[in-house]
Design an enzyme around this catalytic site. Structure first.
Site, PDB file in Angstrom:
ATOM      1  N   HIS A  86      61.939  35.110  29.728  1.00 32.19           N
ATOM      2  CA  HIS A  86      62.345  33.754  30.115  1.00 32.19           C
ATOM      3  C   HIS A  86      61.117  32.869  30.373  1.00 32.19           C
ATOM      4  O   HIS A  86      60.032  33.361  30.665  1.00 32.19           O
ATOM      5  CB  HIS A  86      63.222  33.816  31.363  1.00 32.19           C
ATOM      6  CG  HIS A  86      62.512  34.489  32.505  1.00 32.19           C
ATOM      7  ND1 HIS A  86      61.539  33.859  33.239  1.00 32.19           N
ATOM      8  CD2 HIS A  86      62.595  35.749  32.983  1.00 32.19           C
ATOM      9  CE1 HIS A  86      61.064  34.703  34.140  1.00 32.19           C
ATOM     10  NE2 HIS A  86      61.684  35.857  34.011  1.00 32.19           N
ATOM     11  N   GLY A  87      61.320  31.560  30.322  1.00 30.46           N
ATOM     12  CA  GLY A  87      60.238  30.620  30.589  1.00 30.46           C
ATOM     13  C   GLY A  87      59.899  30.528  32.077  1.00 30.46           C
ATOM     14  O   GLY A  87      60.459  31.277  32.902  1.00 30.46           O
TER      15      GLY A  87
END
Ligand SMILES: *[C@@H]1O[C@H](CO)[C@@H](O)[C@H](O)[C@H]1NC(C)=O
Ligand SMILES: *[C@@H]1O[C@H](CO)[C@@H](O)[C@H](O)[C@H]1NC(C)=O
Ligand SMILES: *[C@@H]1O[C@H](CO)[C@@H](O)[C@H](O)[C@H]1NC(C)=O
Length: 464
Positions: A86-87
């Protein structure tokens, strides 16, 4: 977005020139200090740390790498499998609570203490329900990654192609998957395809009983991490910070200092600002705190215990299953059913898999007492699994192959850069060679057996 540390220069013409210059130089000094630290944020590193050209242009593919099979007309990518962390995310609830505790401690200072006073005015803007959610910058990480991948592999990402999306059930991963789609949307019609929630593959660690019992919930499994927290390097950092903040040493501990350091990293990653929290640390301190973070990754997700990586063989085998299928389809001139597979997970998804495959393995284990010796270690999680880190398998079909084996070849990219295979030191491998190298894992690693607790003898963890 283009520049990393914006000074207060534009739009303030009314300031006298000398004040303006002073402010710029102060800002630059702080920016320089932060960028000295930002290489040591471990799993909380910005993606830009491993691809610095993105600071100038987030859509740039960076310097060309002659190692790519891509430009050669003879080979065309057949299938791409991306495992994506995920970012950029917000701190977890636990981290936010600890930060609140530290912030209150500093604000309740009665003695005059300049270093502590700057925190009296610092706005504690994090609140517990941000709990690890994807930050706006994290959405951008994903949109831009999607655009770069589509630019790098235009054939695979062309609008008519099918995309298979899967994600961990965690909010930040599902949101990352949505942001990635949005990044693709201008050129493709992927808006309506479902993201499959698949924790069996993306959070295999939760489903591995042996890992959960022997490592995750085992109070003594992290003894190297705990020993380092009490060790001389950490003690020196604690004493320095206690003196700087004019607090008694007994009010601080390694966890609180680590939270201050993480806050410096969060403020940079999420808001692109130089937080006063950064001013507590110099580069030496940062190296110690990075080691603390890496030690934990090593023992909990890396080479520390075999079960850490063995639990990922279910994902590893799934990757090869789809590669096999694509090759079978190609051989019988059928369309490839899954040309692009995009899966969103965690640092904890990527790190064990990389260990299973033998990447970033140092000769000696990371331990509490070999900080100096490990100064030049390969296992640096900030280089391996920053936010938005991605591990990509690309299967190519090569025409004009001299032998049938040469027809199918594989490249692996980590964070958009070619990885050298541990077995050959080359950046491309014949598919048959790769399968042969990993034959033992492919044939003999069975998730249910590896993760079964009853089969373990309770004597030694060397065997874990
Ligand atoms: C916990 O970890 C320690 C250290 O690795 C080990 O000696 C012990 O057997 C483990 N306990 C369990 C229940 O797995
Ligand atoms: C466990 O230990 C017993 C006795 O020490 C031994 O006979 C058995 O083979 C061991 N089992 C495994 C799975 O290693
Ligand atoms: C091994 O550990 C399990 C669970 O902790 C326990 O139930 C079992 O009795 C132990 N076996 C031996 C031989 O100590």
């Amino acid at each position: 977005m283009a520049s990393c540390f914006r000074g207060p220069l534009p739009g303030r013409p009314s300031l006298p020139l000398f004040l303006l210059l002073l402010r710029v130089s102060l800002a630059q000094e702080r920016a320089a200090a932060t960028s000295l630290l930002s290489g040591y944020f471990g799993t909380k590193s910005r993606y830009e740390e491993v691809n610095q050209h993105l600071l100038q242009d987030p859509l740039s593919l960076g310097p060309p790498d002659p190692g790519y099979l891509l430009p050669s007309a003879a080979c065309a990518p057949l299938q791409l499998r991306a495992l994506i962390r995920h970012g950029t995310r917000f701190p977890t609830e636990k981290q936010i609570r600890k930060l609140g505790q530290l912030h209150r401690l500093l604000r309740s200072q009665e003695r005059p203490c300049p270093a502590a006073q700057q925190f009296a005015h610092w706005d504690m803007w994090y609140h517990p329900d941000m709990d690890g959610k994807l930050a706006p910058k994290g959405r951008l990480d994903m949109e831009q990654l999607a655009q770069r991948l589509a630019a790098r592999f235009p054939g695979l990402f062309s609008p008519q192609r099918r995309f298979a999306f899967a994600s961990s059930s965690k909010h930040r991963c599902v949101e990352s998957s949505a942001a990635f789609r949005k990044g693709l949307a201008p050129s493709t019609d992927v808006g309506n395809e479902e993201t499959e929630i698949n924790d069996k593959l993306m959070r295999f660690f939760d489903h591995c009983e042996k890992f959960v019992t022997c490592v995750e919930e085992n109070a003594t499994a992290m003894y190297e991490v705990d020993a380092f927290k009490q060790g001389p390097e950490m003690k020196r950092v604690l004493e320095k910070i206690a003196a700087t903040l004019c607090v008694p040493l007994r009010d601080l501990n390694a966890d609180l200092v680590q939270v201050a350091f993480f806050t410096c990293s969060f403020e940079l990653a999420i808001k692109n600002v130089n937080s006063p929290w950064c001013s507590l640390f110099n580069e030496e301190d940062a190296k110690v705190l990075e080691y603390l973070n890496d030690l934990k990754q090593y023992w909990k997700r890396g080479y520390g215990y075999d079960i850490n990586s063995r639990s990922s063989c279910i994902l590893f085998q799934d990757i090869f299953k789809h590669l096999d299928k694509a090759i079978a389809e190609s051989k019988s001139s059928m369309p490839i059913s899954s040309p692009v597979i995009l899966q969103f997970g965690h640092a904890e998804t990527l790190q064990p898999l990389l260990a299973l495959m033998g990447f970033f393995k140092d000769e000696e284990p990371l331990a509490a007492n070999n900080y100096k010796k490990q100064m030049h270690r390969k296992f640096r999680s900030g280089r391996i699994v920053p936010y938005a880190s991605n591990l990509i398998f690309v299967l190519y079909h090569c025409d004009q192959a001299k032998t049938p084996e040469e027809e199918y070849q594989v490249q692996i990219l980590l964070n958009e850069k070619l990885l050298s295979f541990p077995h050959s030191e080359e950046t491309v491998s014949l598919y048959t060679d790769l399968k042969n190298h990993y034959k033992d894992i492919l044939q003999n690693c069975h998730f249910s057996e590896e993760c079964e607790l009853s089969k373990t003898n309770n004597t030694s963890t060397d065997e874990l």
